[in-house]
Scaffold this active site. Sequence first.
Site, PDB file in Angstrom:
ATOM      1  N   ARG A   1       5.201 -11.560   2.874  1.00 52.14           N
ATOM      2  CA  ARG A   1       6.650 -11.452   2.705  1.00 52.14           C
ATOM      3  C   ARG A   1       7.375 -11.020   3.978  1.00 52.14           C
ATOM      4  O   ARG A   1       8.593 -10.989   4.011  1.00 52.14           O
ATOM      5  CB  ARG A   1       6.953 -10.490   1.548  1.00 52.14           C
ATOM      6  CG  ARG A   1       6.476 -11.058   0.232  1.00 52.14           C
ATOM      7  CD  ARG A   1       6.656 -10.090  -0.912  1.00 52.14           C
ATOM      8  NE  ARG A   1       8.027  -9.947  -1.325  1.00 52.14           N
ATOM      9  CZ  ARG A   1       8.418  -9.161  -2.329  1.00 52.14           C
ATOM     10  NH1 ARG A   1       7.518  -8.453  -2.996  1.00 52.14           N
ATOM     11  NH2 ARG A   1       9.663  -9.086  -2.670  1.00 52.14           N
TER      12      ARG A   1
ATOM     13  N   LYS B   1       3.354   6.473   4.754  1.00 50.12           N
ATOM     14  CA  LYS B   1       2.781   5.122   4.677  1.00 50.12           C
ATOM     15  C   LYS B   1       2.711   4.461   6.053  1.00 50.12           C
ATOM     16  O   LYS B   1       2.452   3.264   6.153  1.00 50.12           O
ATOM     17  CB  LYS B   1       3.613   4.264   3.721  1.00 50.12           C
ATOM     18  CG  LYS B   1       3.665   4.810   2.292  1.00 50.12           C
ATOM     19  CD  LYS B   1       4.621   4.031   1.416  1.00 50.12           C
ATOM     20  CE  LYS B   1       4.909   4.816   0.138  1.00 50.12           C
ATOM     21  NZ  LYS B   1       6.001   4.200  -0.649  1.00 50.12           N
TER      22      LYS B   1
ATOM     23  N   PRO C   1       0.809  -1.212   0.000  1.00 48.73           N
ATOM     24  CA  PRO C   1       0.000   0.000   0.000  1.00 48.73           C
ATOM     25  C   PRO C   1       0.843   1.262   0.000  1.00 48.73           C
ATOM     26  O   PRO C   1       1.898   1.327   0.633  1.00 48.73           O
ATOM     27  CB  PRO C   1      -0.787  -0.109   1.287  1.00 48.73           C
ATOM     28  CG  PRO C   1      -0.144  -1.178   2.091  1.00 48.73           C
ATOM     29  CD  PRO C   1       1.026  -1.682   1.372  1.00 48.73           C
ATOM     30  N   GLU C   2       0.346   2.244  -0.699  1.00 51.18           N
ATOM     31  CA  GLU C   2       0.933   3.583  -0.688  1.00 51.18           C
ATOM     32  C   GLU C   2      -0.014   4.484   0.123  1.00 51.18           C
ATOM     33  O   GLU C   2      -0.977   4.000   0.686  1.00 51.18           O
ATOM     34  CB  GLU C   2       1.119   4.074  -2.128  1.00 51.18           C
ATOM     35  CG  GLU C   2       1.903   3.073  -2.971  1.00 51.18           C
ATOM     36  CD  GLU C   2       2.067   3.453  -4.428  1.00 51.18           C
ATOM     37  OE1 GLU C   2       2.094   4.648  -4.731  1.00 51.18           O
ATOM     38  OE2 GLU C   2       2.191   2.539  -5.255  1.00 51.18           O
TER      39      GLU C   2
ATOM     40  N   ARG D   1      13.119  -0.238  -9.638  1.00 51.68           N
ATOM     41  CA  ARG D   1      11.658  -0.401  -9.672  1.00 51.68           C
ATOM     42  C   ARG D   1      11.157  -0.329 -11.098  1.00 51.68           C
ATOM     43  O   ARG D   1      11.616   0.491 -11.897  1.00 51.68           O
ATOM     44  CB  ARG D   1      10.978   0.714  -8.857  1.00 51.68           C
ATOM     45  CG  ARG D   1      11.550   0.947  -7.473  1.00 51.68           C
ATOM     46  CD  ARG D   1      11.458  -0.265  -6.567  1.00 51.68           C
ATOM     47  NE  ARG D   1      10.104  -0.751  -6.405  1.00 51.68           N
ATOM     48  CZ  ARG D   1       9.203  -0.214  -5.595  1.00 51.68           C
ATOM     49  NH1 ARG D   1       9.524   0.811  -4.838  1.00 51.68           N
ATOM     50  NH2 ARG D   1       7.988  -0.704  -5.515  1.00 51.68           N
TER      51      ARG D   1
END
Length: 285
Positions: free
Chosen positions: A122, A55, A2-3, A275
């Site tokens: 993760r 965040k 999530p951002e 990225r």
Amino acid sequence: MPELPEVETIRISLIKEIRYKRIKEIICYHPDVLINSDKLPLTNLSIQNIRRRGKYLLFDLEVFDQDKSITSNQKTDKIVMLIHLRMTGKLLLEKTTIEPAKHTHVRFLLDNGQILDFNDVRRFGRVTLYQAGNEVQDQGYASLGPEPLGPNFTEEYFLNICQRFSRSKIKSLLLNQKAIAGLGNIYADETLFRAGINPSNRAGKISKKKLALLHEKIREVIAQAIGHRGTSFRDYVDGLGQKGFFQIYLAVYQKDGQACPVCKTTIKKTKISGRSTHYCPYCQI
DNA sequence: GCCAGCCTGTTG
DNA sequence: CAACAGGCTGGC
């Protein structure tokens, strides 16, 4: 995962449900995930507020004094719990008792029988407890730049920071949480598309006019994404399991090989600071 | 700056 | 099988 818009949506979804509820107990199933260096108690914590910065989610907790003696009529300690979801973290409110899921690492048992689970495939995410005030010792949290929708994120600030990081690629700058708090890979790509700026351009080489437009688009995209309750590109859901719907407004993110919505040129994919980066080679000069 | 590393799961 | 995934840190 999530951002800023997703974290904000999670905050809003949870606060209505659990503000002023009491955490009976925090249970940790994986020692790496819960950090409690101040050795704070993990039982009887009332949730006074849930805030967000970049965040990070911040839970304001208060320790309940269980044996309410006549002399100490109130709880004493205040705790700030920082939660960062990183790539795959989720906070999910369960209304009934269920077994912890495979990747549930921290569980909050609430006094009304509900359960808040921190789940993270993760295991990059962290739950960090601080004695209130000590959260400024948290490196990542303490060094956050301004909120894109806050009063400090002015055009002047943005032009200045682009000068300070003049040699970095503009996309790297947008991802740098010290420069601006809360943008991630999706919204960096989307704001650069809307401002017509190539993500590989060095910040110092972009015209003031274009940077002013980018500043405006950052605020616009973030506000719209919050309004649409975030982007559920793959499996993002809020604290109540609801998907967002900003994904239908994405122009370039993960659209490589497809036609640009503006000029029909094929969207390209490249890599910047490790990225994946998506852009229109015609619209973004 | 870049890039491996942290992790597990999914996709090509 | 390798490559990749919404993030960030730390070492060169």
